[in-house]
Design a protein around this motif. Structure first.
Motif, PDB file in Angstrom:
ATOM      1  N   ALA A  37       0.827  -1.198   0.000  1.00  0.00           N
ATOM      2  CA  ALA A  37       0.000   0.000   0.000  1.00  0.00           C
ATOM      3  C   ALA A  37       0.864   1.252   0.000  1.00  0.00           C
ATOM      4  N   LYS A  38       1.951   1.195   0.781  1.00  0.00           N
ATOM      5  CA  LYS A  38       2.852   2.348   0.829  1.00  0.00           C
ATOM      6  C   LYS A  38       3.529   2.566  -0.516  1.00  0.00           C
ATOM      7  N   GLU A  39       3.937   1.439  -1.176  1.00  0.00           N
ATOM      8  CA  GLU A  39       4.585   1.552  -2.482  1.00  0.00           C
ATOM      9  C   GLU A  39       3.652   2.189  -3.488  1.00  0.00           C
ATOM     10  N   SER A  40       2.368   1.735  -3.496  1.00  0.00           N
ATOM     11  CA  SER A  40       1.405   2.285  -4.432  1.00  0.00           C
ATOM     12  C   SER A  40       1.179   3.764  -4.167  1.00  0.00           C
ATOM     13  N   SER A  41       1.070   4.103  -2.876  1.00  0.00           N
ATOM     14  CA  SER A  41       0.845   5.501  -2.514  1.00  0.00           C
ATOM     15  C   SER A  41       2.021   6.367  -2.933  1.00  0.00           C
ATOM     16  N   THR A  42       3.233   5.856  -2.676  1.00  0.00           N
ATOM     17  CA  THR A  42       4.432   6.608  -3.045  1.00  0.00           C
ATOM     18  C   THR A  42       4.517   6.783  -4.546  1.00  0.00           C
ATOM     19  N   ASP A 130      19.058  -6.588 -13.729  1.00  0.00           N
ATOM     20  CA  ASP A 130      18.939  -7.482 -12.586  1.00  0.00           C
ATOM     21  C   ASP A 130      17.910  -6.874 -11.627  1.00  0.00           C
ATOM     22  N   LEU A 131      16.818  -7.595 -11.387  1.00  0.00           N
ATOM     23  CA  LEU A 131      15.724  -7.082 -10.562  1.00  0.00           C
ATOM     24  C   LEU A 131      15.764  -7.601  -9.132  1.00  0.00           C
ATOM     25  N   THR A 132      16.782  -8.390  -8.817  1.00  0.00           N
ATOM     26  CA  THR A 132      16.887  -8.976  -7.484  1.00  0.00           C
ATOM     27  C   THR A 132      16.840  -7.891  -6.409  1.00  0.00           C
ATOM     28  N   GLY A 133      15.990  -8.091  -5.424  1.00  0.00           N
ATOM     29  CA  GLY A 133      15.911  -7.148  -4.315  1.00  0.00           C
ATOM     30  C   GLY A 133      14.907  -6.042  -4.502  1.00  0.00           C
ATOM     31  N   GLU A 134      14.357  -5.894  -5.706  1.00  0.00           N
ATOM     32  CA  GLU A 134      13.329  -4.873  -5.899  1.00  0.00           C
ATOM     33  C   GLU A 134      12.083  -5.248  -5.097  1.00  0.00           C
ATOM     34  N   ASP A 135      11.424  -4.252  -4.544  1.00  0.00           N
ATOM     35  CA  ASP A 135      10.269  -4.518  -3.676  1.00  0.00           C
ATOM     36  C   ASP A 135       9.185  -5.310  -4.399  1.00  0.00           C
ATOM     37  N   TYR A 136       8.954  -4.995  -5.680  1.00  0.00           N
ATOM     38  CA  TYR A 136       7.865  -5.670  -6.382  1.00  0.00           C
ATOM     39  C   TYR A 136       8.157  -7.131  -6.676  1.00  0.00           C
ATOM     40  N   VAL A 137       9.408  -7.544  -6.601  1.00  0.00           N
ATOM     41  CA  VAL A 137       9.738  -8.961  -6.806  1.00  0.00           C
ATOM     42  C   VAL A 137       9.101  -9.811  -5.713  1.00  0.00           C
ATOM     43  N   SER A 138       8.974  -9.249  -4.514  1.00  0.00           N
ATOM     44  CA  SER A 138       8.384  -9.994  -3.405  1.00  0.00           C
ATOM     45  C   SER A 138       6.899 -10.267  -3.628  1.00  0.00           C
ATOM     46  N   ARG A 139       6.294  -9.631  -4.588  1.00  0.00           N
ATOM     47  CA  ARG A 139       4.882  -9.884  -4.899  1.00  0.00           C
ATOM     48  C   ARG A 139       4.692 -11.172  -5.688  1.00  0.00           C
ATOM     49  N   VAL A 140       5.764 -11.694  -6.288  1.00  0.00           N
ATOM     50  CA  VAL A 140       5.705 -12.953  -7.041  1.00  0.00           C
ATOM     51  C   VAL A 140       5.805 -14.116  -6.066  1.00  0.00           C
ATOM     52  N   PHE A 344       6.591   1.181 -14.372  1.00  0.00           N
ATOM     53  CA  PHE A 344       5.712   0.236 -15.063  1.00  0.00           C
ATOM     54  C   PHE A 344       5.729  -1.121 -14.373  1.00  0.00           C
ATOM     55  N   PHE A 345       6.903  -1.589 -13.963  1.00  0.00           N
ATOM     56  CA  PHE A 345       7.002  -2.880 -13.295  1.00  0.00           C
ATOM     57  C   PHE A 345       6.325  -2.844 -11.927  1.00  0.00           C
ATOM     58  N   GLU A 346       6.474  -1.729 -11.215  1.00  0.00           N
ATOM     59  CA  GLU A 346       5.790  -1.594  -9.931  1.00  0.00           C
ATOM     60  C   GLU A 346       4.281  -1.595 -10.130  1.00  0.00           C
ATOM     61  N   TYR A 347       3.825  -0.904 -11.172  1.00  0.00           N
ATOM     62  CA  TYR A 347       2.397  -0.787 -11.431  1.00  0.00           C
ATOM     63  C   TYR A 347       1.783  -2.129 -11.819  1.00  0.00           C
ATOM     64  N   MET A 348       2.415  -2.850 -12.730  1.00  0.00           N
ATOM     65  CA  MET A 348       1.781  -4.062 -13.247  1.00  0.00           C
ATOM     66  C   MET A 348       1.770  -5.199 -12.237  1.00  0.00           C
ATOM     67  N   THR A 349       2.562  -5.114 -11.168  1.00  0.00           N
ATOM     68  CA  THR A 349       2.583  -6.172 -10.159  1.00  0.00           C
ATOM     69  C   THR A 349       1.694  -5.862  -8.964  1.00  0.00           C
ATOM     70  N   ARG A 350       0.961  -4.764  -8.985  1.00  0.00           N
ATOM     71  CA  ARG A 350       0.018  -4.502  -7.903  1.00  0.00           C
ATOM     72  C   ARG A 350      -1.110  -5.530  -7.975  1.00  0.00           C
ATOM     73  N   PRO A 351      -1.587  -6.009  -6.842  1.00  0.00           N
ATOM     74  CA  PRO A 351      -2.629  -7.046  -6.855  1.00  0.00           C
ATOM     75  C   PRO A 351      -3.863  -6.662  -7.655  1.00  0.00           C
ATOM     76  N   ILE A 366       0.122 -15.536 -10.757  1.00  0.00           N
ATOM     77  CA  ILE A 366       1.338 -16.072 -10.146  1.00  0.00           C
ATOM     78  C   ILE A 366       1.826 -15.149  -9.033  1.00  0.00           C
ATOM     79  N   LEU A 367       1.044 -14.099  -8.754  1.00  0.00           N
ATOM     80  CA  LEU A 367       1.390 -13.123  -7.725  1.00  0.00           C
ATOM     81  C   LEU A 367       0.649 -13.417  -6.422  1.00  0.00           C
ATOM     82  N   ASN A 368       1.147 -12.849  -5.358  1.00  0.00           N
ATOM     83  CA  ASN A 368       0.509 -12.985  -4.050  1.00  0.00           C
ATOM     84  C   ASN A 368      -0.660 -12.021  -3.907  1.00  0.00           C
ATOM     85  N   ASP A 369      -1.624 -12.395  -3.073  1.00  0.00           N
ATOM     86  CA  ASP A 369      -2.679 -11.493  -2.604  1.00  0.00           C
ATOM     87  C   ASP A 369      -3.552 -10.946  -3.721  1.00  0.00           C
ATOM     88  N   VAL A 370      -3.791 -11.737  -4.749  1.00  0.00           N
ATOM     89  CA  VAL A 370      -4.627 -11.291  -5.861  1.00  0.00           C
ATOM     90  C   VAL A 370      -6.015 -11.912  -5.730  1.00  0.00           C
TER      91      VAL A 370
END
Length: 439
Positions: A37-42, A130-140, A344-351, A366-370
């Motif tokens: 929620a914070k990521e989306s708001s930011t 390399d996307l390792t460690g990006e916050d949106y990766v944790s949504r997968v 774009f990557f942050e946006y498309m991985t929002r639930p 394939i994402l969490n919380d959808v």
């Protein structure tokens, strides 16, 4: 070295999590994390700081996939009004060459469709971020990240799950008096009865690589492939030749036998036409990836369809369903519009955004919380099969890429459109092409 191929991508709790995400039993409002929620708001607050263009290259062709991408782009542009998104589409067969040309001439895009393992040459050349460690990766879902990892680093973001199944027309099966086949001999008997009843047993169109892959991947990448634990590694290294894998020949022979019960014009039509044949009730079955479910429903929304696992084996309990990460996206490293690509990557991985994507594509997330309201019956059937854990995650380790991927696809296409080509001929041709690719 390659993993043991029979990796259970959705065993236990993970399987039930995905099933819940597809059928709407999970609650997005309760499970969406505070960090998301914070990521989306930011992102919303900072949207005015990002401007320019975003250039996307893809090979999507199915109407529902194109519609989903258009919706995704429209939503992104609404949130980021100062960013203009440009889409460039090409064919699967030409995709790799198009990307090579773009990188060699400096016409660099920002976002690419496709899995990083299939296009690993671009990862190796340093073109993919390399996307390792990006916050949106944790949504997968964590157990599926192996499909987009190379050397332990994440280079792609998948949005859905792809499985390979046999779609069937429930009304035709009832009319002919057929049960879902659970062994290969039962499947062939099913084909014979459909043929005797005046139906094409299984629709096919081999004028594009998509249909070739859909048919053979469904037949091969389940149980047969699970017995070939180091197939790609050994073939690429030149340690073995195609004839060393009896399961490969077995799958090719099954495919050739099945072609006898497919439409007579199979070699002169493409995937779209085969999907239309099945949707129109001309054929009882369609061997395809789950991406075809949405396409068929688009042609005939009122069709009564189901899905079952292709039974490659003589014992029902030995069968496995091929499964992998589906629609995946890569970010080009140091592209001209990198900030827009990150957004774009942050946006498309929002639930809530992924829920719209899956609703339009009619795919499993394939994402969490959808949270999703519903999926077609054929997709629900597929999810139920996956939930049993009887799966083969065929892209969890090494996959053919670069010239090897091209040679693999070209040889399969040649086999499909050459009636007198034998499994031995296929193996010889593949060996020759792989030897050339390794030079």
């Amino acid at each position: 070295m390659k993993r043991k191929v029979l990796s259970l991508i959705l065993c236990g709790t993970m399987a039930m999590t995905m099933l819940a995400g597809c059928t709407g039993t999970s609650k997005q409002s309760d499970t969406t994390s505070e960090s998301d929620a914070k990521e989306s708001s930011t992102a919303e607050k900072e949207s005015g700081d990002i401007s320019g263009e975003l250039n996307i290259v893809h090979y999507l062709s199915e109407p529902q996939k194109i519609a989903a991408l258009d919706e995704l782009v429209a939503g992104f542009e609404k949130e980021y009004p100062d960013v203009k998104v440009n889409q460039e589409s090409t064919t699967l067969e030409n995709y790799q060459d198009v990307l090579k040309l773009k990188f060699s001439t400096g016409d660099v895009p920002d976002v690419l469709f496709g899995g990083p393992k299939t296009y690993s040459s671009f990862v190796e050349s340093g073109n993919i971020q390399d996307l390792t460690g990006e916050d949106y990766v944790s949504r997968v879902q964590e157990n599926t990240l192996q499909n987009v990892e190379i050397d332990g680093k994440v280079y792609g973001i998948p949005l859905d799950v792809m499985a390979n199944v046999v779609l069937y027309n429930k009304d035709i099966f009832e009319e002919v008096g057929l049960e879902i086949p659970t062994t290969y001999s039962e499947y062939i008997e099913c084909c014979k009865k459909l043929d005797e009843a005046g139906y094409t047993a299984s629709a096919a169109g081999y004028q594009d690589g998509i249909s070739v892959g859909a048919n053979f991947y469904t037949i091969f990448y389940g149980t047969p492939y699970s017995k070939m634990s180091s197939f790609e590694d050994e073939m690429i290294a030149g340690e073995k030749v195609a004839e060393d894998y009896p399961e490969l020949a077995k799958s090719l022979d099954e495919w050739r036998e099945i072609m006898q019960y497919q439409n007579d014009d199979q070699r002169s039509i493409n995937t779209d036409r085969a999907e239309q044949m099945f949707a129109n009730g001309e054929a009882g079955m369609l061997i395809i990836g789950t991406w075809g479910i949405g396409a068929v429903a688009n042609y005939n929304p009122d069709g009564n369809y189901g899905a079952f696992m292709f039974p490659s084996e003589d014992k029902a309990e030995d069968n496995l369903i091929p499964i992998t990460a589906g629609d995946s996206w890569m970010m080009v490293k140091d592209s001209p519009n990198h900030d827009a690509a990150e957004a774009f990557f942050e946006y498309m991985t929002r639930p809530e955004v992924n829920a719209k994507w899956c609703k339009t594509t009619q795919e499993m997330t394939i994402l969490n919380d959808v949270e999703m309201d519903s999926l077609p019956q054929a997709m629900q059937d597929t999810a139920a099969i996956i939930a049993t854990g009887k799966v083969c995650n065929y892209a969890a380790g090494t996959v053919f890429s670069g010239q090897y991927f091209s040679s693999w696809g070209e040889t399969l296409l040649e086999y499909a459109v050459t009636p007198d080509m034998t499994a031995q001929d296929f193996c010889s041709e593949l060996n020759n092409k792989f030897a050339a690719a390794g030079k």
